[in-house]
Write a protein that holds these residues in place. Structure first.
Motif, PDB file in Angstrom:
ATOM      1  N   UNK A  20      27.352  39.566  20.096  1.00  0.00           N
ATOM      2  CA  UNK A  20      27.261  38.288  20.105  1.00  0.00           C
ATOM      3  C   UNK A  20      28.659  37.559  20.353  1.00  0.00           C
ATOM      4  N   UNK A  21      29.752  37.936  19.957  1.00  0.00           N
ATOM      5  CA  UNK A  21      31.046  37.721  20.249  1.00  0.00           C
ATOM      6  C   UNK A  21      31.391  37.824  21.761  1.00  0.00           C
ATOM      7  N   UNK A  22      30.837  39.487  21.857  1.00  0.00           N
ATOM      8  CA  UNK A  22      31.169  39.732  23.389  1.00  0.00           C
ATOM      9  C   UNK A  22      30.423  38.756  24.469  1.00  0.00           C
ATOM     10  N   UNK A  23      29.126  38.405  24.130  1.00  0.00           N
ATOM     11  CA  UNK A  23      28.369  37.629  25.033  1.00  0.00           C
ATOM     12  C   UNK A  23      29.245  36.223  25.101  1.00  0.00           C
ATOM     13  N   UNK A  24      29.699  35.719  23.900  1.00  0.00           N
ATOM     14  CA  UNK A  24      30.361  34.487  24.078  1.00  0.00           C
ATOM     15  C   UNK A  24      31.694  34.601  25.039  1.00  0.00           C
ATOM     16  N   UNK A  25      32.382  35.633  24.770  1.00  0.00           N
ATOM     17  CA  UNK A  25      33.559  36.191  25.833  1.00  0.00           C
ATOM     18  C   UNK A  25      33.096  36.063  27.301  1.00  0.00           C
ATOM     19  N   UNK A  26      32.139  36.832  27.667  1.00  0.00           N
ATOM     20  CA  UNK A  26      31.485  36.762  28.946  1.00  0.00           C
ATOM     21  C   UNK A  26      31.017  35.396  29.425  1.00  0.00           C
ATOM     22  N   UNK A  27      30.665  34.572  28.413  1.00  0.00           N
ATOM     23  CA  UNK A  27      30.250  33.121  28.955  1.00  0.00           C
ATOM     24  C   UNK A  27      31.607  32.417  29.291  1.00  0.00           C
ATOM     25  N   UNK A  28      32.460  32.432  28.455  1.00  0.00           N
ATOM     26  CA  UNK A  28      33.668  31.771  28.413  1.00  0.00           C
ATOM     27  C   UNK A  28      34.328  32.213  29.857  1.00  0.00           C
ATOM     28  N   UNK A  29      34.448  33.601  30.124  1.00  0.00           N
ATOM     29  CA  UNK A  29      35.134  34.068  31.344  1.00  0.00           C
ATOM     30  C   UNK A  29      34.336  33.597  32.704  1.00  0.00           C
ATOM     31  N   UNK A  30      32.776  33.609  32.486  1.00  0.00           N
ATOM     32  CA  UNK A  30      32.032  33.100  33.715  1.00  0.00           C
ATOM     33  C   UNK A  30      32.473  31.647  33.881  1.00  0.00           C
ATOM     34  N   UNK A  31      32.614  30.896  32.827  1.00  0.00           N
ATOM     35  CA  UNK A  31      32.925  29.547  32.932  1.00  0.00           C
ATOM     36  C   UNK A  31      34.373  29.419  33.523  1.00  0.00           C
ATOM     37  N   UNK A  32      35.221  29.958  32.955  1.00  0.00           N
ATOM     38  CA  UNK A  32      36.710  30.112  33.439  1.00  0.00           C
ATOM     39  C   UNK A  32      36.667  30.298  34.973  1.00  0.00           C
ATOM     40  N   UNK A  33      35.853  31.336  35.410  1.00  0.00           N
ATOM     41  CA  UNK A  33      35.877  31.994  36.826  1.00  0.00           C
ATOM     42  C   UNK A  33      35.378  30.799  37.711  1.00  0.00           C
ATOM     43  N   UNK A  34      34.191  30.002  37.202  1.00  0.00           N
ATOM     44  CA  UNK A  34      33.723  29.022  37.972  1.00  0.00           C
ATOM     45  C   UNK A  34      34.590  27.878  38.055  1.00  0.00           C
ATOM     46  N   UNK A  35      35.255  27.556  36.981  1.00  0.00           N
ATOM     47  CA  UNK A  35      36.331  26.371  37.222  1.00  0.00           C
ATOM     48  C   UNK A  35      37.387  26.670  38.185  1.00  0.00           C
ATOM     49  N   UNK A  54      40.516  29.864  23.911  1.00  0.00           N
ATOM     50  CA  UNK A  54      40.098  28.468  23.817  1.00  0.00           C
ATOM     51  C   UNK A  54      41.261  27.285  23.324  1.00  0.00           C
ATOM     52  N   UNK A  55      42.138  27.703  22.717  1.00  0.00           N
ATOM     53  CA  UNK A  55      43.375  26.950  22.363  1.00  0.00           C
ATOM     54  C   UNK A  55      44.114  26.877  23.549  1.00  0.00           C
ATOM     55  N   UNK A  56      44.309  27.823  24.626  1.00  0.00           N
ATOM     56  CA  UNK A  56      45.104  27.484  25.822  1.00  0.00           C
ATOM     57  C   UNK A  56      44.189  26.523  26.723  1.00  0.00           C
ATOM     58  N   UNK A  57      42.850  26.594  26.772  1.00  0.00           N
ATOM     59  CA  UNK A  57      42.193  25.490  27.469  1.00  0.00           C
ATOM     60  C   UNK A  57      42.226  24.256  26.881  1.00  0.00           C
ATOM     61  N   UNK A  58      42.193  24.186  25.652  1.00  0.00           N
ATOM     62  CA  UNK A  58      41.986  22.837  24.870  1.00  0.00           C
ATOM     63  C   UNK A  58      43.653  22.182  24.911  1.00  0.00           C
TER      64      UNK A  58
END
Length: 170
Positions: free
Chosen positions: A43-58, A166-170
């Motif tokens: 579950x955590x791994x999927x969250x990290x992958x989603x976060x990476x995909x969002x960062x890549x899209x940004x 998340x802290x770096x982004x926030x």
């Protein structure tokens, strides 16, 4: 002397059997805990992958390039650990053992000795196999505990990485 030894062996067999039951219970609970830890990790791994995909899209949006779709998620696979233990233990005493136990007390010593020696030998072998089986069960329990600890460490590492991103982004 042989009859006292036989009684002690039977008591030790009962103790080892109780130990075996406790080890089997520990094995089941540890397998359940390992399964839950692996679910948390995935579950955590999927969250990290989603976060990476969002960062890549940004990053791509900032560069003016076309945004790509996030990679399709693969279905979650359940990992089941099969218990590879086989038991070949007899729970009940043989009829000849029971019949010979009821022999008259006034039987000649040689006859008693001839009766008790094979029974003692059989119970010694049974006790030895119980000890060996318990040793292997304990090794499996320890191995699963190590896997649980390893998975928990990976989970903590992944969670801290996710929190820092998340802290770096926030």
């Amino acid at each position: 002397m042989l009859s006292a030894r036989l009684i002690r062996l039977k008591e030790k067999e009962e103790e080892r059997h109780a130990e075996r039951q406790a080890l089997k219970y520990a094995m089941k609970t540890n397998q359940y805990a390992l399964k839950n830890e692996l679910k948390k990790y995935k579950k955590l791994q999927k969250e990290v992958e989603k976060m990476a995909a969002m960062m890549k899209m940004e990053d791509e949006d900032e560069d003016g390039e076309e945004a790509k779709e996030p990679p399709p998620e693969e279905p979650e696979e359940e990992e089941e650990e099969e218990e590879s233990e086989e038991e070949s233990e007899s729970e009940s005493e043989s009829e000849s053992d029971n019949e010979s136990a009821n022999e008259a007390e006034d039987a000649p010593d040689e006859k008693k000795k001839a009766n008790l020696e094979p029974r003692v030998k059989r119970h010694e072998n049974r006790l030895a196999s119980l000890k060996k089986g318990n040793y292997f069960l304990q090794a499996n329990v320890d191995r699963i505990k190590d896997e649980i600890n390893k998975t928990r460490e990976m989970c903590c590492t992944l969670q801290s990485d996710l929190d820092s991103v998340i802290a770096d982004l926030g």
